[in-house]
Design a protein around this motif. Structure first.
Motif, PDB file in Angstrom:
ATOM      1  N   VAL A 194       0.836  -1.206   0.000  1.00 16.68           N
ATOM      2  CA  VAL A 194       0.000   0.000   0.000  1.00 16.68           C
ATOM      3  C   VAL A 194       0.868   1.252   0.000  1.00 16.68           C
ATOM      4  O   VAL A 194       0.556   2.246  -0.668  1.00 16.68           O
ATOM      5  CB  VAL A 194      -0.951  -0.007   1.220  1.00 16.68           C
ATOM      6  N   SER A 195       1.961   1.202   0.728  1.00 10.51           N
ATOM      7  CA  SER A 195       2.881   2.346   0.766  1.00 10.51           C
ATOM      8  C   SER A 195       3.410   2.672  -0.634  1.00 10.51           C
ATOM      9  O   SER A 195       3.527   3.851  -1.011  1.00 10.51           O
ATOM     10  CB  SER A 195       4.053   2.038   1.697  1.00 10.51           C
ATOM     11  N   ALA A 196       3.697   1.640  -1.419  1.00 12.57           N
ATOM     12  CA  ALA A 196       4.178   1.850  -2.788  1.00 12.57           C
ATOM     13  C   ALA A 196       3.084   2.462  -3.656  1.00 12.57           C
ATOM     14  O   ALA A 196       3.348   3.359  -4.472  1.00 12.57           O
ATOM     15  CB  ALA A 196       4.661   0.533  -3.372  1.00 12.57           C
ATOM     16  N   PHE A 197       1.838   2.005  -3.492  1.00 14.30           N
ATOM     17  CA  PHE A 197       0.714   2.585  -4.233  1.00 14.30           C
ATOM     18  C   PHE A 197       0.577   4.068  -3.889  1.00 14.30           C
ATOM     19  O   PHE A 197       0.360   4.912  -4.773  1.00 14.30           O
ATOM     20  CB  PHE A 197      -0.587   1.847  -3.908  1.00 14.30           C
ATOM     21  N   LYS A 198       0.677   4.393  -2.623  1.00 15.82           N
ATOM     22  CA  LYS A 198       0.549   5.787  -2.187  1.00 15.82           C
ATOM     23  C   LYS A 198       1.644   6.660  -2.801  1.00 15.82           C
ATOM     24  O   LYS A 198       1.392   7.802  -3.210  1.00 15.82           O
ATOM     25  CB  LYS A 198       0.612   5.865  -0.656  1.00 15.82           C
ATOM     26  N   LYS A 199       2.852   6.116  -2.856  1.00 17.35           N
ATOM     27  CA  LYS A 199       3.970   6.877  -3.432  1.00 17.35           C
ATOM     28  C   LYS A 199       3.699   7.188  -4.900  1.00 17.35           C
ATOM     29  O   LYS A 199       3.938   8.322  -5.359  1.00 17.35           O
ATOM     30  CB  LYS A 199       5.266   6.069  -3.291  1.00 17.35           C
ATOM     31  N   LEU A 200       3.190   6.212  -5.635  1.00 13.18           N
ATOM     32  CA  LEU A 200       2.883   6.426  -7.049  1.00 13.18           C
ATOM     33  C   LEU A 200       1.727   7.412  -7.208  1.00 13.18           C
ATOM     34  O   LEU A 200       1.768   8.311  -8.072  1.00 13.18           O
ATOM     35  CB  LEU A 200       2.534   5.105  -7.724  1.00 13.18           C
ATOM     36  N   VAL A 201       0.703   7.268  -6.398  1.00 12.42           N
ATOM     37  CA  VAL A 201      -0.444   8.184  -6.460  1.00 12.42           C
ATOM     38  C   VAL A 201       0.014   9.624  -6.204  1.00 12.42           C
ATOM     39  O   VAL A 201      -0.418  10.558  -6.905  1.00 12.42           O
ATOM     40  CB  VAL A 201      -1.526   7.772  -5.436  1.00 12.42           C
ATOM     41  N   ASN A 202       0.882   9.815  -5.241  1.00 11.04           N
ATOM     42  CA  ASN A 202       1.368  11.164  -4.924  1.00 11.04           C
ATOM     43  C   ASN A 202       2.142  11.770  -6.087  1.00 11.04           C
ATOM     44  O   ASN A 202       2.050  12.986  -6.348  1.00 11.04           O
ATOM     45  CB  ASN A 202       2.240  11.129  -3.668  1.00 11.04           C
ATOM     46  N   ARG A 232      -2.997 -15.149  -0.819  1.00  9.75           N
ATOM     47  CA  ARG A 232      -4.398 -14.768  -1.034  1.00  9.75           C
ATOM     48  C   ARG A 232      -4.879 -13.842   0.089  1.00  9.75           C
ATOM     49  O   ARG A 232      -5.516 -12.817  -0.162  1.00  9.75           O
ATOM     50  CB  ARG A 232      -5.270 -16.027  -1.095  1.00  9.75           C
ATOM     51  N   LYS A 233      -4.578 -14.201   1.302  1.00  9.73           N
ATOM     52  CA  LYS A 233      -4.982 -13.411   2.465  1.00  9.73           C
ATOM     53  C   LYS A 233      -4.401 -12.000   2.391  1.00  9.73           C
ATOM     54  O   LYS A 233      -5.104 -11.010   2.610  1.00  9.73           O
ATOM     55  CB  LYS A 233      -4.528 -14.098   3.747  1.00  9.73           C
ATOM     56  N   ASN A 234      -3.122 -11.894   2.064  1.00  7.25           N
ATOM     57  CA  ASN A 234      -2.473 -10.578   2.006  1.00  7.25           C
ATOM     58  C   ASN A 234      -2.985  -9.734   0.846  1.00  7.25           C
ATOM     59  O   ASN A 234      -3.013  -8.498   0.934  1.00  7.25           O
ATOM     60  CB  ASN A 234      -0.959 -10.745   1.920  1.00  7.25           C
ATOM     61  N   LYS A 235      -3.374 -10.371  -0.249  1.00  6.37           N
ATOM     62  CA  LYS A 235      -3.983  -9.621  -1.349  1.00  6.37           C
ATOM     63  C   LYS A 235      -5.286  -8.970  -0.889  1.00  6.37           C
ATOM     64  O   LYS A 235      -5.553  -7.801  -1.180  1.00  6.37           O
ATOM     65  CB  LYS A 235      -4.262 -10.547  -2.538  1.00  6.37           C
ATOM     66  N   MET A 236      -6.107  -9.737  -0.186  1.00  4.27           N
ATOM     67  CA  MET A 236      -7.390  -9.223   0.258  1.00  4.27           C
ATOM     68  C   MET A 236      -7.224  -8.130   1.318  1.00  4.27           C
ATOM     69  O   MET A 236      -7.969  -7.146   1.332  1.00  4.27           O
ATOM     70  CB  MET A 236      -8.251 -10.365   0.816  1.00  4.27           C
ATOM     71  N   ILE A 237      -6.229  -8.282   2.197  1.00  3.26           N
ATOM     72  CA  ILE A 237      -5.947  -7.240   3.194  1.00  3.26           C
ATOM     73  C   ILE A 237      -5.495  -5.965   2.486  1.00  3.26           C
ATOM     74  O   ILE A 237      -5.916  -4.854   2.837  1.00  3.26           O
ATOM     75  CB  ILE A 237      -4.871  -7.713   4.186  1.00  3.26           C
ATOM     76  N   THR A 238      -4.638  -6.131   1.491  1.00  2.67           N
ATOM     77  CA  THR A 238      -4.167  -4.976   0.716  1.00  2.67           C
ATOM     78  C   THR A 238      -5.329  -4.276   0.030  1.00  2.67           C
ATOM     79  O   THR A 238      -5.408  -3.038   0.019  1.00  2.67           O
ATOM     80  CB  THR A 238      -3.132  -5.418  -0.338  1.00  2.67           C
ATOM     81  N   ASN A 239      -6.246  -5.045  -0.529  1.00  2.34           N
ATOM     82  CA  ASN A 239      -7.425  -4.458  -1.174  1.00  2.34           C
ATOM     83  C   ASN A 239      -8.229  -3.619  -0.193  1.00  2.34           C
ATOM     84  O   ASN A 239      -8.678  -2.513  -0.521  1.00  2.34           O
ATOM     85  CB  ASN A 239      -8.312  -5.563  -1.760  1.00  2.34           C
ATOM     86  N   THR A 240      -8.416  -4.136   0.997  1.00  2.00           N
ATOM     87  CA  THR A 240      -9.171  -3.403   2.020  1.00  2.00           C
ATOM     88  C   THR A 240      -8.465  -2.100   2.381  1.00  2.00           C
ATOM     89  O   THR A 240      -9.106  -1.042   2.529  1.00  2.00           O
ATOM     90  CB  THR A 240      -9.345  -4.265   3.287  1.00  2.00           C
ATOM     91  N   GLN A 241      -7.162  -2.153   2.516  1.00  2.63           N
ATOM     92  CA  GLN A 241      -6.401  -0.944   2.865  1.00  2.63           C
ATOM     93  C   GLN A 241      -6.410   0.073   1.732  1.00  2.63           C
ATOM     94  O   GLN A 241      -6.465   1.289   1.974  1.00  2.63           O
ATOM     95  CB  GLN A 241      -4.972  -1.327   3.241  1.00  2.63           C
ATOM     96  N   LEU A 243      -8.857   0.400  -0.412  1.00  2.00           N
ATOM     97  CA  LEU A 243     -10.207   0.954  -0.386  1.00  2.00           C
ATOM     98  C   LEU A 243     -10.302   2.064   0.654  1.00  2.00           C
ATOM     99  O   LEU A 243     -10.821   3.154   0.374  1.00  2.00           O
ATOM    100  CB  LEU A 243     -11.221  -0.152  -0.078  1.00  2.00           C
ATOM    101  N   ASP A 244      -9.816   1.799   1.857  1.00  2.00           N
ATOM    102  CA  ASP A 244      -9.849   2.801   2.932  1.00  2.00           C
ATOM    103  C   ASP A 244      -9.064   4.055   2.538  1.00  2.00           C
ATOM    104  O   ASP A 244      -9.497   5.184   2.801  1.00  2.00           O
ATOM    105  CB  ASP A 244      -9.272   2.213   4.220  1.00  2.00           C
ATOM    106  N   TYR A 245      -7.928   3.848   1.903  1.00  2.00           N
ATOM    107  CA  TYR A 245      -7.094   4.972   1.457  1.00  2.00           C
ATOM    108  C   TYR A 245      -7.818   5.807   0.412  1.00  2.00           C
ATOM    109  O   TYR A 245      -7.804   7.047   0.457  1.00  2.00           O
ATOM    110  CB  TYR A 245      -5.786   4.431   0.904  1.00  2.00           C
TER     111      TYR A 245
END
Length: 301
Positions: A194-202, A232-241, A243-245
């Motif tokens: 998620v941190s990497a996604f945020k960096k790209l979004v910024n 699989r579990k970590n993918k779904m957790i990442t998706n939730t995070q 979404l919240d972001y």
């Protein structure tokens, strides 16, 4: 009477063959568990033992990926032992990264050469990310829009950011759709991904404040558990995070492409994948296309 006798013999023969096939499968399953137990006990770790473990495991799971997805409970012991061996025989990260670096660089150069010979519409819609983007016939799927596809199989978020100027910035997109599950598949925890996604979004927001950014959810695949424990579990957790972001950020939209790939009981729709159990076929993309189209229409109107 003779016909009835022949029919009975055929039934008995069929039952016998079926029973033999089932026994063979059970024997193979037992042998694989024994192989995994022996591999854990083996103190010798070198390229030879590592190759034996991965080759044997790859063959076993390849032949059972469909049954595993339908009946995972049958393979609990084998999967647990497999994951322990995965950690023990983990390959050198340096070698993997060197190979990936060369392949990604060549793919980026190919895009650069193509861009040098072509022009694109202003305010295009850009799809960027890993193999789910690379294999997506986006221009055909969304002919009513000006589409640019910059997907590269196996490209992680760090690499997308590293080649940001070539893959994204130069195209001045009005909408950017991002898909990348490679970081999680490489073993990173959801927070890192998620941190990497945020960096790209910024970076995108800094250059293009009005551009809409679509964060496409990570998809579950048939081979998640074969890639590694808790993938699989970590993918779904990442998706939730993600979404919240997205709820806190202007012009950032989370698109759930994972839920439509599951049946009501949570089982994966295995028919949406090509033979490797990882990449989508046309049926898979036909599930994604209307979801994305509706969002693109909403944003462009």
């Amino acid at each position: 009477m003779l016909k009835i006798t022949r029919l009975i013999l055929k039934v008995l023969l069929f039952v016998g063959i079926s029973t033999f096939a089932q026994e063979k499968i059970n024997v193979d399953d037992i042998k694989f568990v024994e192989f995994l137990e022996d591999s854990l006990k083996n103190e010798l770790i070198n390229e030879k033992t590592r190759n034996v473990f991965f080759k044997t495991s790859r063959t076993y799971w390849k032949n059972r990926k469909l049954d595993y997805n339908l009946h995972p409970e049958k393979y609990e012991k084998a999967m647990s032992l497999f994951h322990k061996n995965q950690q023990k025989y983990k390959r050198s990260i340096h070698k993997v990264n060197t190979k990936r670096k060369n392949r990604i660089e060549n793919a980026v150069k190919n895009f650069q050469n193509f861009d040098d010979r072509n022009t694109f519409s202003k305010n295009s819609i850009l799809f960027v990310g890993s193999s789910s983007i690379a294999g997506w016939k986006t221009s055909i799927s969304f002919p009513e829009f000006s589409i640019i596809n910059r997907g590269i199989g196996g490209m992680n978020m760090h690499e997308i950011i590293n080649y940001y100027d070539t893959l994204i910035k130069k195209h001045t997109p009005s909408i950017v759709a991002i898909y990348c599950d490679i970081d999680v598949e490489q073993g990173k925890v959801p927070e890192e991904a998620v941190s990497a996604f945020k960096k790209l979004v910024n970076k995108i927001k800094s250059d293009f404040p009005k551009t809409h950014i679509l964060l496409l959810s990570m998809k579950p695949v048939m081979v998640d558990d074969f890639i590694g424990e808790n993938i699989r579990k970590n993918k779904m957790i990442t998706n939730t995070q993600l979404l919240d972001y997205s709820k806190k950020e202007k012009n950032v939209h989370f698109i759930d492409l994972a839920s439509p790939m599951l049946f009501s009981d949570g089982k994966l729709k295995t028919a949406v994948f090509i033979a490797d159990g990882m990449h989508l076929n046309e049926l898979g993309y036909s599930i994604w296309n209307p979801i994305i189209r509706n969002k693109l229409i909403e944003l462009t109107n």
